[in-house]
Design a protein around this motif. Structure first.
Motif, PDB file in Angstrom:
ATOM      1  N   GLU A 151      14.718  -0.039   7.839  1.00  9.89           N
ATOM      2  CA  GLU A 151      13.537   0.655   7.314  1.00  9.89           C
ATOM      3  C   GLU A 151      12.454  -0.329   6.904  1.00  9.89           C
ATOM      4  O   GLU A 151      11.259  -0.089   7.139  1.00  9.89           O
ATOM      5  CB  GLU A 151      13.932   1.523   6.113  1.00  9.89           C
ATOM      6  N   ASP A 152      12.859  -1.436   6.308  1.00 10.07           N
ATOM      7  CA  ASP A 152      11.883  -2.458   5.917  1.00 10.07           C
ATOM      8  C   ASP A 152      11.271  -3.136   7.140  1.00 10.07           C
ATOM      9  O   ASP A 152      10.087  -3.495   7.130  1.00 10.07           O
ATOM     10  CB  ASP A 152      12.552  -3.495   5.014  1.00 10.07           C
ATOM     11  N   GLN A 153      12.062  -3.300   8.171  1.00 10.50           N
ATOM     12  CA  GLN A 153      11.523  -3.874   9.407  1.00 10.50           C
ATOM     13  C   GLN A 153      10.458  -2.970  10.016  1.00 10.50           C
ATOM     14  O   GLN A 153       9.383  -3.429  10.416  1.00 10.50           O
ATOM     15  CB  GLN A 153      12.657  -4.102  10.419  1.00 10.50           C
ATOM     16  N   VAL A 154      10.730  -1.684  10.074  1.00 13.08           N
ATOM     17  CA  VAL A 154       9.762  -0.740  10.630  1.00 13.08           C
ATOM     18  C   VAL A 154       8.499  -0.718   9.780  1.00 13.08           C
ATOM     19  O   VAL A 154       7.376  -0.653  10.313  1.00 13.08           O
ATOM     20  CB  VAL A 154      10.391   0.668  10.724  1.00 13.08           C
ATOM     21  N   SER A 155       8.691  -0.790   8.455  1.00 12.20           N
ATOM     22  CA  SER A 155       7.516  -0.805   7.566  1.00 12.20           C
ATOM     23  C   SER A 155       6.649  -2.032   7.831  1.00 12.20           C
ATOM     24  O   SER A 155       5.422  -1.943   7.870  1.00 12.20           O
ATOM     25  CB  SER A 155       7.974  -0.784   6.108  1.00 12.20           C
TER      26      SER A 155
END
Length: 1335
Positions: free
Chosen positions: A321-325
């Motif tokens: 999720e942090d990567q996508v953000s």
């Protein structure tokens, strides 16, 4: 122990008495080295509490508290000049805190902790071999005074060893890590910040201090322990502490590859990620850390690449999720400032390459939003059309790499095709349009990146490629830049390798093989490699295909399919088409050159000979299997041609029986009369499949077969060689062959004579014998034709009108004799070329008679002159006469001296384009052989550059260009100026050749040519003789008119401007500045001084061209432009070297001086033009406006020094703008004037007076425009005069049409201010990052 305690307590007691004074209290005295050693001894055993208890008891007995130890310890850590002394005090301080039952809150103070950190910094900054300040000077002074104190005693005096003890440093750091469990730094944020910064500096500063890798590894481990403990909650809020640690480590992350950078990345990826999984504050800091790095990333290319690599490594260990953000954040950066867009383009590429499943292929979710990889690809595609060239180039290069990466998997290839717009039956219109624009971009690096993208897309799409993009790749093979030509060759070759369509084959053959003549050796080698792989190796595969299918297909005799279809089915796809195209007239010269190079390097494989023989045999077999007449058969086009080229280097691989069979086959049907004349057009068979036998193809087969026989003649048996030579001579003496066949027969005869003879002398004798025999027979045939033609015309002249009986019979007989005589005269030339020593004394008079027929030149009386005008009656015979005379002149210098003037005379007066073309070719050969004889006629030869026939113009251009490159002709006189017209020739091929000559060859061979001839070209192209120093003869003036583009119409101006721009592009920056100065001095200053007549039409054209040149963007020097064309093309945005910075400073100084000299010239010329009411005032003001914008900084410096000139320029510029606005408004009013009865209401149409107003009058457009313009001009004038009267500085060009505008001083009415702001807003260029236009 008791002694150590007593010494330590005694010194503390003395320090207490000493500190009673104010100065001593402010600067406490540090503990001595002995006391520090005693204290460390007492604290050495942490488990033994007896020594420390005894120390505390003794301190109590002296009325001293434990805190009395802290000030002298802090002073020792701070003020000791020796780093080992400081480390000893630091060790004592930390040991005291770690001692059992120690009053930590009493002993620990922020000041003492900061002293500890300063001690660590000082010890790390000291060199491994530390020396005291001024110790060398002291030693020198002591040696001079003979005070012999050795170095050991000096060090002892200063407090011990001069080198830093790494082991002591390790001990201090280890104890510091232990102390972090006892103290709480949440109350002292400054101490925490200083601790983090100090520990973060250790990996950088301790590299040279450590003696080996083991010590440095222990040091990094201890630093990691300290930083990890900083993240504990007792030291403050976790998010703040983590942010401070990450901020300090970011400096290490941006460093070049080193152990310190590796330590920082490893700590962030492992240690901090472990804490982040359990602590939300640390996780929040970790999520924001990549964003922080993005905003702090350097702009230079190499550091930026390291920053991208570091950011990617950190993002890789984050949760999905942090990567996508973060990906969303990077995609949004693509719409930000230029530096962020450039960084985002690199980040997108790195993220897609590094993170898992960018296209969502393994995701279990169906539907919904697009996967994050698609967002990245969309952002890259948009940046491919960015306004900044560097961003466009990087985006294209990164997209090309991603296409190559994602196309490795079948599943990802499907998604990628769909994204590119090529899936589900789509043809990728948007992508193709973008590629077309980028392949023709102004910047070479962008074009090169686009070609790499095309290469990878071709592999992805299986060869489907847009035709326009294909043509653009072909043009890029002629690009001036070496890297561009290499990229274009790779792209086209990949397209050919992947998808051998006819369009791809044609473009490749017309673009890549010609690079065999490139100046760059690596490109020549690449061309050879590609030709061997894509052409020769592909044809070699036809050998196996032929042997496996020929018998079965021959047995079938399938008449339902045509011969061509059956033949194409037997061989790999595209092989026959490839053979047919390599014998194209524009391709065959390069193929010959490549085969020669490969043969000399022994890289030709015998399989190519076997494959070509099998192709020819199979073609014959299939032809017979279809029951077609063998006399109509010809081999597949190109097969004999390629065999004739490769057989010269592989003679043993050619089968003599194969050659003998096909020679008998071709020769037999010729003798039997089926093909009595190869000049005739043979009709098609009616009962067969309408197959036509092409006489040209038949003749070509014979020619190439003869060349092959000549190549392998060394391997022929003597008897077949003699028989073949006899047959060839017999055919030559019949004089009924095509010219190409004649050359082949003559060359083969010479080769066979050498094979037949036992030595060189005998071979020369044999050749001379049959050459004389051929010349004798040929001369008799020519004399017979001339005399017979003269007799026939003489008989007809007795009748008025001439008799028409038996006209058909005579015309047929005349046609046959003409054909035979034409072949005979051509054979003479071929024989003389083969044997230059042959006696031509009887031939020259005959040829003289032919070439002077119908002219008033001298005749030879002993020969019957033709009573007809041969150029009209027998043009082919007449042309061959000139051609043969030229060959004789090449063999005889005395003959050439006599006849070269006749060639020039015929070149000037001949109406035959074929003859003019042949004479140009002959003059080029004469120039190589007899350079001095032809040099004086070069100017007359250049007139053919304006020949009405395109072929003659192109041939003249090519031949003169080759002579110039080989230095047989020099670029002097008017030669260069006449070549300029080829840049705007009607023929696109000639224009392309001219652009290649000026942009690629001359730029390297003669870099100063364009600069030296530029101003002269302006006068010549305008045919201007209005300059006082310009005087020419009438003949020269007539020639100059033909080589000019005289006229002031739009077409003439655009042609001249195109030539100027092409020349400016070839100049270096320093030459552009010099050209600017020469234009001002030799044209503008000459006009203002009266040297150039501005009332003359050509003088006005010259002056107007000068204004347009000074305004064009090509003469300006962008700040990013380097000295060479390759380095100028945003290769990478690396830092400037010292030389580049100095060059830029010099350029700026020269520009400033140039403008200082130019502005007065413009002012003086403006006054002159205004006094004469010249229409050129508008061009001058427009040029001046652009100069004010382009050289604003330099002009501002001038105007600051001369306020009056500044006011005058502002006033004149507003006056010009007002006049231009008046004209614009008048045109607009005239175009929008209402028509009666049209677009009006019925009431208005019936009563026009009512519609126009009560008074029935409608103000004209010119009056409205005049009123508006006068109001604007008056307001401007009042503003300028108000500033003059007030005595203040004039607004520095604030009211001019320039992009950079300053605020105005003074009070201006609101309406005028509003109008000015509207004008400025209209002038302001709003960049759109999705646009393709560059500023």
């Amino acid at each position: 122990m008791e002694e150590a305690i007593s010494r330590l307590v005694a010194e503390l007691d003395d320090l207490r008495h000493h500190s009673t004074t104010s100065s001593a209290a402010a600067n406490p005295t540090p503990l001595s080295r002995q006391s520090l050693a005693d204290l460390n001894f007492l604290l050495s055993d942490a488990n033994d509490t007896v020594p420390i208890d005894a120390l505390y008891d003794e301190l109590s007995a002296k009325s001293l508290s434990p805190s009395s130890l802290v000030p002298p310890l802090s002073a020792a850590m701070d003020s000791s000049p020796n780093p080992n002394h400081s480390l000893l005090a630091s060790n004592a301080f930390l040991s005291l805190l770690l001692s059992p039952n120690a009053p930590v809150f009493t002993l620990f103070t922020p000041l003492s902790f900061l002293s500890l950190l300063r001690s660590l910094r000082r010890s790390l900054k000291a060199s491994p071999a530390f020396t005291q300040p001024n110790s060398s000077k002291n030693r020198k002074r002591r040696r001079a005074d003979d005070a012999g104190m050795d170095e050991e005693e000096e060090n002892q005096e200063n407090g011990g060893s001069s080198s830093v003890d790494v082991k002591a440093l390790l001990v201090v750091l280890e104890k510091l890590a232990s102390v972090m469990d006892l103290i709480h730094l949440d109350r002292f944020p400054e101490s925490l910040r200083s601790l983090v910064q100090s520990i973060s500096e250790i990996p950088v500063t301790a590299v040279e201090l450590c003696e080996n890798g083991g010590q440095y590894g222990k040091l990094l481990t201890l630093c990691s322990r300290v930083l990890r403990k900083v993240l504990k909650p007792e030291h403050g809020e976790s998010s703040s502490s983590a942010s401070e640690v990450l901020r300090s480590l970011s400096l290490l992350v941006f460093m070049h590859k080193s152990q310190a950078r590796t330590f920082a990345l490893d700590f962030v990826k492992t240690e901090m990620m472990k804490v982040a999984k359990e602590n939300d504050g640390v996780k929040k800091a970790m999520v924001n850390f990549p964003r922080y790095l993005v905003n702090k990333a350097p702009e230079k290319a190499e550091p930026r690449a390291l920053a991208v690599e570091s950011i990617t490594e950190i993002v890789r260990v984050m949760e999905f999720e942090d990567q996508v953000s973060f990906v969303k954040y990077v995609v949004s950066m693509c719409r930000g400032k230029s530096n962020l867009r450039l960084l985002a383009v690199d980040l997108v590429h790195s993220l897609v390459m590094s993170l898992k499943d960018p296209l969502g292929l393994d995701s279990e979710e169906d539907g919904g939003d697009d996967p994050w990889g698609i967002w990245c690809l969309e952002a890259l595609v948009k940046r491919c059309s960015d306004v900044i060239a560097a961003i466009r180039g990087r985006a294209l290069a990164n997209l090309a790499q991603l296409v190559k990466l994602l196309s490795r998997s079948d599943r990802s290839s499907v998604v990628l095709k769909r994204f590119m717009g090529f899936g589900d039956g789509n043809d990728g219109v948007e992508m193709n349009n973008m590629l077309r624009q980028r392949c023709m971009d102004d910047k070479a690096a962008v074009r090169r990146a686009a070609l790499h993208l095309v290469t990878n897309l071709t592999a992805l799409l299986g060869g489907t490629i847009d035709e326009v993009v294909l043509k653009t790749m072909g043009l890029a093979c002629s690009d001036p830049l070496i890297s561009m030509r290499k990229a274009a060759t790779t792209a086209l070759s990949e397209a050919f390798r992947t998808f051998a369509a006819e369009t791809v084959i044609i473009e490749w053959l017309h673009s890549v093989p010609r690079l065999i003549t490139d100046n760059e050796t690596s490109i020549q080698e690449e061309c050879e490699n590609m030709f061997q792989e894509l052409v020769l190796d592909r044809i070699c595969k036809a050998a196996s295909a032929t042997s496996s299918h020929s018998e079965t297909m021959s047995a079938r005799k399938n008449k339902e399919k045509s011969f061509n279809k059956v033949l194409e089915m037997l061989f790999p796809k595209g092989v026959l088409y490839l053979l047919r195209e390599i014998c194209n007239g524009e391709v065959s010269p390069w193929v010959k050159k490549i085969c020669t190079n490969l043969g000399k390097k022994k890289r030709l494989n015998h399989k190519i000979v076997i494959a070509l023989q099998n192709i020819i045999r199979t073609s014959e077999s299939i032809w017979l299997s279809h029951s077609l007449p063998i006399e109509k058969w010809t081999a597949p086009p190109g097969a004999w041609f390629l065999l004739s080229e490769v057989s010269a280097f592989l003679p043993k691989a050619v089968d003599w029986e194969f050659l003998h069979h096909h020679w008998q086959l071709l020769d037999k049907h010729e003798v039997e009369g089926e093909f009595r004349s190869p000049f005739k057009q043979v009709e098609a068979f009616e009962n067969e499949e309408s197959i036509e036998c092409d006489a040209v193809a038949w003749a070509s087969d014979r020619v190439f077969l003869l060349q092959t026989i000549s190549n392998v003649s060394v391997e022929l048996p003597p008897e077949p060689a003699a028989n073949l030579a006899h047959n060839l001579l017999k055919r030559v003496e019949e004089f009924n062959m095509h010219s190409t066949e004649v050359d082949a027969h003559v060359k083969a005869l010479k080769t066979l004579c050498k094979r037949k003879a036992s030595n060189v002398t005998e071979a020369d004798t044999l050749v001379l014998k049959w050459v004389h025999q051929v010349l004798s027979r040929a001369s008799k045939i020519i004399e017979k034709f001339i005399s017979g033609n003269s007799k026939q015309n003489a008989e007809n002249n007795f009748f008025t009108p001439p008799r028409s009986c038996s006209r058909k019979r005579r015309s047929i007989a005349t046609s046959k004799s003409l054909t035979k005589a034409t072949t005979a005269i051509y054979t003479i030339g071929s024989a003389v070329i083969v044997c230059p020593t042959a006696d031509t004394s009887t031939i020259v008079p005959i040829l003289h008679t032919i070439i002077t027929s119908g002219s008033s030149g001298p005749k030879i009386n002993n020969l019957p002159g033709p009573a007809t005008f041969l150029p009209q009656e027998a043009p082919s015979f007449y042309i061959q006469g000139w051609l043969t005379m030229g060959k004789l002149c090449l063999a005889d210098e005395k003959l050439a001296k006599n006849y070269i003037p006749l060639f020039i005379q015929e070149l000037e007066k001949s109406e035959s384009a074929a003859l003019r073309n042949n004479i140009v070719v002959m003059m080029a050969d004469f120039c190589v052989r007899y350079t001095a004889l032809v040099d004086s006629y070069i100017t007359k030869i250049t007139r053919c550059l304006l020949d009405p026939c395109e072929l003659v113009r192109r041939q003249t251009f090519l031949l003169l260009s080759r002579l110039l490159q080989r230095d047989y002709v020099k670029w002097r006189g008017v030669l260069f100026l006449r070549f300029l017209l080829s840049l705007v020739d009607e023929s696109e091929k000639i224009r392309r050749l001219a652009e290649f000559l000026f942009g690629n060859i001359l730029k390297v061979k003669s870099p100063l040519l364009a600069y030296n001839s530029f101003v002269e070209a302006v006068f010549v192209l305008n045919d201007c003789h209005a300059h006082h120093g310009h005087r020419e003869s009438q003949v020269s003036r007539r020639e100059s008119q033909s080589f000019s583009i005289r006229g002031n119409d739009e077409q003439s101006r655009s042609k001249r401007m195109h030539i100027y721009v092409c020349l400016l592009k070839q100049m270096a920056p320093e030459h552009l500045l010099a050209t600017f100065a020469k234009l001002c001095a030799e044209i503008l200053a000459a006009a203002s001084d009266g040297m150039l007549n501005i009332e003359d039409a050509t003088g006005q054209s010259v002056l107007q061209d000068a204004f347009r040149i000074l305004c064009c963007k090509e003469i300006r020097i962008p700040s990013s432009r380097a000295s060479s064309s390759e380095s100028a093309d945003i290769e990478e945005e690396g830092g400037e070297s010292g030389a580049a910075a100095r060059g830029k400073a010099i350029t700026q100084a020269v520009k400033k001086g140039l403008i200082q000299n130019t502005v007065p010239i413009f002012i003086e010329l403006k006054r002159l033009l205004e006094s004469k009411n010249s229409p050129l005032v508008g061009s001058l003001m427009e040029c001046l406006r652009i100069l004010l914008k382009d050289y604003k900084n330099e002009i501002d410096d001038i105007l600051v020094a001369d306020k009056q000139l500044q006011k005058e320029l502002v006033y004149d510029m507003h006056k010009y703008e007002a006049a231009r606005a008046k004209a614009t408004v008048a045109e607009a009013a005239a175009s929008t004037r209402p028509n009666t009865g049209a677009n009006q209401s019925p009431e208005g149409a019936e009563n026009p007076a009512k519609a126009q107003g009560q008074d029935g009058k409608f103000p004209s457009g010119s009056k409205v425009a005049s009123a508006m313009a006068d109001a604007a001009a008056a307001a401007t004038a009042r503003s300028v005069l108000r500033e003059i009267n007030r005595g203040t500085g004039t607004p520095p060009l604030s009211s001019l049409n320039v992009p950079k505008v300053r605020s105005c001083t003074g009070v201006i009415n609101a309406s005028h201010n509003k109008q000015r702001m509207d004008d400025l807003q209209s002038l302001k260029k709003r960049h759109c990052f999705d646009s393709d236009d560059e500023s």
